[in-house]
Design a protein around this motif. Sequence first.
Motif, PDB file in Angstrom:
ATOM      1  N   TYR A 152       7.449   4.761  -8.214  1.00 43.12           N
ATOM      2  CA  TYR A 152       6.503   3.652  -8.127  1.00 43.12           C
ATOM      3  C   TYR A 152       5.150   4.103  -8.673  1.00 43.12           C
ATOM      4  CZ  TYR A 152      10.028   2.287  -4.693  1.00 43.12           C
ATOM      5  OH  TYR A 152      11.207   1.985  -4.080  1.00 43.12           O
ATOM      6  N   LEU A 153       4.535   3.259  -9.490  1.00 39.25           N
ATOM      7  CA  LEU A 153       3.190   3.551  -9.972  1.00 39.25           C
ATOM      8  C   LEU A 153       2.185   3.044  -8.948  1.00 39.25           C
ATOM      9  CD1 LEU A 153       1.427   4.611 -12.297  1.00 39.25           C
ATOM     10  CD2 LEU A 153       1.307   2.262 -13.137  1.00 39.25           C
ATOM     11  N   GLU A 154       1.396   3.974  -8.392  1.00 32.32           N
ATOM     12  CA  GLU A 154       0.400   3.642  -7.383  1.00 32.32           C
ATOM     13  C   GLU A 154      -0.990   3.792  -7.983  1.00 32.32           C
ATOM     14  OE1 GLU A 154      -0.930   5.154  -2.879  1.00 32.32           O
ATOM     15  OE2 GLU A 154       0.798   6.029  -3.894  1.00 32.32           O
ATOM     16  N   VAL A 155      -1.811   2.761  -7.852  1.00 27.28           N
ATOM     17  CA  VAL A 155      -3.153   2.740  -8.437  1.00 27.28           C
ATOM     18  C   VAL A 155      -4.186   2.834  -7.319  1.00 27.28           C
ATOM     19  CG1 VAL A 155      -4.753   1.473  -9.901  1.00 27.28           C
ATOM     20  CG2 VAL A 155      -2.295   1.328 -10.311  1.00 27.28           C
ATOM     21  N   ALA A 156      -5.153   3.725  -7.485  1.00 29.52           N
ATOM     22  CA  ALA A 156      -6.190   3.910  -6.470  1.00 29.52           C
ATOM     23  C   ALA A 156      -6.975   2.621  -6.274  1.00 29.52           C
ATOM     24  CB  ALA A 156      -7.140   5.036  -6.888  1.00 29.52           C
ATOM     25  N   PRO A 157      -7.431   2.354  -5.046  1.00 26.98           N
ATOM     26  CA  PRO A 157      -8.210   1.127  -4.810  1.00 26.98           C
ATOM     27  C   PRO A 157      -9.559   1.196  -5.518  1.00 26.98           C
ATOM     28  CG  PRO A 157      -8.220   2.547  -2.871  1.00 26.98           C
ATOM     29  CD  PRO A 157      -7.244   3.149  -3.823  1.00 26.98           C
ATOM     30  N   GLY A 210      -9.328  15.264  -9.365  1.00 24.99           N
ATOM     31  CA  GLY A 210      -9.916  15.742  -8.123  1.00 24.99           C
ATOM     32  C   GLY A 210      -9.760  14.793  -6.959  1.00 24.99           C
ATOM     33  N   TYR A 211      -9.229  13.579  -7.198  1.00 24.51           N
ATOM     34  CA  TYR A 211      -9.060  12.617  -6.105  1.00 24.51           C
ATOM     35  C   TYR A 211      -7.947  13.089  -5.164  1.00 24.51           C
ATOM     36  CZ  TYR A 211      -8.273   8.101  -3.802  1.00 24.51           C
ATOM     37  OH  TYR A 211      -8.129   7.095  -2.888  1.00 24.51           O
ATOM     38  N   ARG A 212      -8.124  12.872  -3.851  1.00 27.14           N
ATOM     39  CA  ARG A 212      -7.152  13.319  -2.857  1.00 27.14           C
ATOM     40  C   ARG A 212      -6.795  12.190  -1.896  1.00 27.14           C
ATOM     41  NH1 ARG A 212      -6.633  16.444  -6.138  1.00 27.14           N
ATOM     42  NH2 ARG A 212      -6.637  18.724  -6.069  1.00 27.14           N
ATOM     43  N   GLY A 213      -6.692  10.955  -2.398  1.00 30.08           N
ATOM     44  CA  GLY A 213      -6.306   9.837  -1.555  1.00 30.08           C
ATOM     45  C   GLY A 213      -4.965  10.057  -0.900  1.00 30.08           C
ATOM     46  N   GLY A 214      -4.873   9.849   0.442  1.00 29.39           N
ATOM     47  CA  GLY A 214      -3.640  10.086   1.167  1.00 29.39           C
ATOM     48  C   GLY A 214      -3.267  11.557   1.216  1.00 29.39           C
ATOM     49  N   SER A 215      -4.248  12.435   0.974  1.00 24.45           N
ATOM     50  CA  SER A 215      -4.018  13.892   0.907  1.00 24.45           C
ATOM     51  C   SER A 215      -3.046  14.254  -0.206  1.00 24.45           C
ATOM     52  CB  SER A 215      -3.499  14.423   2.257  1.00 24.45           C
ATOM     53  OG  SER A 215      -4.456  14.206   3.278  1.00 24.45           O
ATOM     54  N   THR A 274       0.850  -1.187   0.000  1.00 25.99           N
ATOM     55  CA  THR A 274       0.000   0.000   0.000  1.00 25.99           C
ATOM     56  C   THR A 274       0.886   1.238   0.000  1.00 25.99           C
ATOM     57  OG1 THR A 274      -1.767  -1.145   1.176  1.00 25.99           O
ATOM     58  CG2 THR A 274      -1.788   1.257   1.231  1.00 25.99           C
ATOM     59  N   GLY A 275       0.637   2.139  -0.944  1.00 23.76           N
ATOM     60  CA  GLY A 275       1.460   3.328  -1.087  1.00 23.76           C
ATOM     61  C   GLY A 275       0.989   4.475  -0.210  1.00 23.76           C
ATOM     62  N   PRO A 276       1.690   5.613  -0.265  1.00 25.33           N
ATOM     63  CA  PRO A 276       1.333   6.764   0.570  1.00 25.33           C
ATOM     64  C   PRO A 276      -0.062   7.317   0.278  1.00 25.33           C
ATOM     65  CG  PRO A 276       3.551   7.012  -0.336  1.00 25.33           C
ATOM     66  CD  PRO A 276       2.932   5.853  -1.025  1.00 25.33           C
ATOM     67  N   GLY A 277      -0.564   7.094  -0.929  1.00 28.91           N
ATOM     68  CA  GLY A 277      -1.883   7.590  -1.272  1.00 28.91           C
ATOM     69  C   GLY A 277      -2.994   6.610  -0.961  1.00 28.91           C
ATOM     70  N   GLY A 278      -2.662   5.476  -0.336  1.00 32.60           N
ATOM     71  CA  GLY A 278      -3.674   4.475  -0.019  1.00 32.60           C
ATOM     72  C   GLY A 278      -3.950   3.517  -1.145  1.00 32.60           C
ATOM     73  N   GLY A 279      -3.244   3.663  -2.279  1.00 31.60           N
ATOM     74  CA  GLY A 279      -3.420   2.750  -3.408  1.00 31.60           C
ATOM     75  C   GLY A 279      -2.435   1.601  -3.347  1.00 31.60           C
ATOM     76  N   ARG A 280      -2.403   0.820  -4.417  1.00 32.06           N
ATOM     77  CA  ARG A 280      -1.512  -0.342  -4.476  1.00 32.06           C
ATOM     78  C   ARG A 280      -0.364  -0.054  -5.422  1.00 32.06           C
ATOM     79  NH1 ARG A 280      -3.351  -6.552  -4.789  1.00 32.06           N
ATOM     80  NH2 ARG A 280      -4.492  -5.753  -3.007  1.00 32.06           N
ATOM     81  N   ILE A 281       0.851  -0.458  -5.010  1.00 36.99           N
ATOM     82  CA  ILE A 281       2.053  -0.270  -5.835  1.00 36.99           C
ATOM     83  C   ILE A 281       2.106  -1.384  -6.881  1.00 36.99           C
ATOM     84  CG2 ILE A 281       4.562  -0.159  -5.845  1.00 36.99           C
ATOM     85  CD1 ILE A 281       3.216   2.215  -4.472  1.00 36.99           C
ATOM     86  N   PHE A 282       2.293  -0.982  -8.171  1.00 40.40           N
ATOM     87  CA  PHE A 282       2.308  -1.968  -9.245  1.00 40.40           C
ATOM     88  C   PHE A 282       3.652  -2.078  -9.958  1.00 40.40           C
ATOM     89  CE2 PHE A 282      -2.232  -2.156  -8.866  1.00 40.40           C
ATOM     90  CZ  PHE A 282      -2.526  -3.430  -9.325  1.00 40.40           C
ATOM     91  N   THR A 283       4.371  -0.992 -10.129  1.00 40.41           N
ATOM     92  CA  THR A 283       5.659  -1.057 -10.817  1.00 40.41           C
ATOM     93  C   THR A 283       6.692  -0.255 -10.054  1.00 40.41           C
ATOM     94  OG1 THR A 283       5.243   0.892 -12.192  1.00 40.41           O
ATOM     95  CG2 THR A 283       4.514  -1.225 -13.057  1.00 40.41           C
TER      96      THR A 283
END
Length: 890
Positions: free
Chosen positions: A167-172, A206-211, A147-156
């Motif tokens: 790291y590419l982080e994808v929103a849940p 407009g998404y602000r996951g993990g601020s 889980t990355g700093p934005g709350g998503g998942r790290i893929f690459t």
Amino acid sequence: MKVGPSTAEQSIEVSRESFSVASGTAISALPALLAFAKELSTKTKPGWFIPDQSTLKANITALQGVKGLGPFYSSSTMENYVWGIAENGRETLILNFMISVYNGVAFRYFLEKDEPCTTAPTTTTVAPTTTLPLACAAGGLCVVGETGPGGGRIFTASQAADGSSAYLEVAPADWAGASPSSSIVNGGIVVAPRSTGDGASALALGYRGGSKSDWRLPTADELKLVCTARNNTLVSDNGIFATAPTVSGLLTMTPKNGCLSTVTGGSETAEVRPVRLNVVSSSVRQAAVDYYAVNPTTTTSTSTTTTLAPVTTTTSTTTSTTSTTSTTTSTTSTTVRQTTSTARQTTTTTIALVPCTNLRDCAIGERGPGGGVIIRKSADTSGPKYLEMAPAGWSTAAGGDPLVGANDALKVAADYRGGGFSDWRLPSAYEIDFVCRFASGQLKSTVSSCVESTTRIDPNFGDGTGNRLASYYWYGVAPVSMQLDFASARHSRSYAPTARVRPVREWTFTTATTTSALPKRCDQGGVCSIGDVSPTGGLIIDFSARNGRATYTEIARADWYESIKPLNWSGPRTDPAFTKTAAVSNVSAYGSAKGNGWSLPTDRQMRAALLFFANNPTFGADCAVRISSSRLLTVAQGAFRMQSGSYWIAATNRTSKFDNFNFATGAAYYDVASNAQYNVRPFAEQPYTGGGNPTPAIWATPKCEVQTIPTTTTTTQLVSCAGRGPCRIGDIGPNKGVIIGIRRGATPGDITYTEMEVATRGDYDCQGTNALSSCLTGQYDDFERTRGLNGTFDDYPTIAELQTVAVSSKIKQMLKLRNSYYFSSTYRASITLLADVNADSLADLGRSLELEDSTLGVAVDMSNGRTKETQFAYFRGVNHWKCQYACIGR
């Protein structure tokens, strides 16, 4: 436990007890699970609850540190199923036959200022001697899947030249939360919102996951990597938006349709899944590398002391203290052998492996591009060479590494696809020593071979006990017969009928290799599948394997002739039409320019191309094809699309014959006219070192795969009218209209067809007309205004063509024409001079002159063929095109 989705002051405690059910359905177990939490709230303190999917996911790492790997129940449902989290941390629907292995735990929020945590007995806190590296979620180095700093998942993961990591982080899937634009399914699970292409980018930005404020739409390449990854979470049946800088608008990619992408318009709807690049500075990375250089990722310490004393008689007094502080004392005289023993104590601290983001210089113990652990590094003429061992948990087998027989050991290891690589295998006799040394903590030893361990081996090996003779592993090549016990360092030949497997892979970093941890694409020499662009630039449409050798059938791009055409060529930029002799010559020239292997296709290769480009074709008992429509192609595949006409084909036993394959109908024609010209497209059969195991082209009727395609012997090209071949009045043309006119030119074969559009609805001829007519919205009241209204069919039919239609009830029915007047291409324009006859003078008369233009179209009555001049009539457009194939003599 550490707080997940809650306020900054809140903490979470987890129940000491767990709950499980032996049998039944997952949904029927949920009420009992909720009752378990309710009972805790009654007996202890109020507020216990079963965590939902997002809360469980956010706290899974802390929960596993307390309760083990799981798997665990959540309270989230979808239709008749319940969501859970598996041992590998992935969300999954709990199937009925698996419910007995899932654990239910209860959570409770509390404020430490109101309810101070009690000190756990026998717990000793030791001051740390160094600072742990930042976790991924806190801005430190990441491993794919975290889980990355934005709350998503790290893929690459990749590294820049300055040493920083990206790291590419994808929103849940539930990134939109309770947004009004989200969709809600059963059980209250929030899924990704849908949007039109015009609003997709703004929604993602407009998404602000993990601020974090740098969320955006993924590029096509990024979404493709996520869609095809082993830890893919894009499970939607809907398309997902991606940016496409080379085309106008956006792309959509559908995970459940093989991750194929298509260009989409601004008004079309698809799901929005934001991504962001999580960049970690070189200093943060170096601090982590320095820490792990002196702190092993897994430390196991064991201490046991046993002393035997002479037999004696003694008096022992035993005092036991209970939780109510009552004391019981007893005195017993007995003869015993005194033993002073300190029980074996094992302390295990597990820290995530630091990923190697600079493949030029990986360290022992770092995570390699395959997701495993680097256990050996050596020099090579082309660059550093690494031995990478599969990580703990690489297999889905219960109890760690799988126990298999000797005959299955090679296959089990070779089937592993860690990191997307296909070169995993069983360790050799030399390599098994490095695996053994890692398991027993001897990697830093200067001794080259693994020796008997003085402590227990890592519990992730063998049966987890670390005991002697409990960790035998297979090694070697076929026929496999050798085993090594990691605890005793004992080699034996098939000591037990089954032993465990831990795969390894060896790879060398070269300058040409990308520093990304991603596997190579097919066109870069990696694993290839049907639909990929090959290393030679062709599109792979079929696959076969003979004698252990993989062979791919590929086709050239539609503009293949551009690379060899003469300077004075003025023909089409797509597949050109040549005679058979010219076709063979041009394909040979293309093969010389691009490499050997290119030739005219066989009928089987053409059928494989038909299967790839057609959408769900079916074959009858006679192996004749029924094509429903063309399949959706990606941008990369679109450059290889076949035309609907006929193509030359060849066979080894018919090199001097004239055969072709009609792509519109799926039929092959033999012994056609030798001077005819048909389309040409080179095909090739190529072996690729990238390996892979794509699915070959399969015929719906089994015998069609081995049977020669049904043939028609003819002396002329039998291309259908729809394929721009010869037509008759009433035939269906290439634009799906009806042929109503045929005009022949001065030279043989110069034939022009008039094709009329078919109405798509009952009021089709009423578009844009005057409100005074008998039509729903009026007939056309301006003859010239109708021109160009219908796109492809933008011209008027002649009087003769309309009269031909008027006398044929069959053609009128096919076109769905009314029994009324329709405009022809003939019209009369007139100018009328108007003047004021009451003018007082000649000058006044000159000033009052007016000119009135009027245009009357000549219309034909569809009921009897009569004509009249009128301002009010229906209009049905036509299209004119020339015959292209076998037009002479028709």
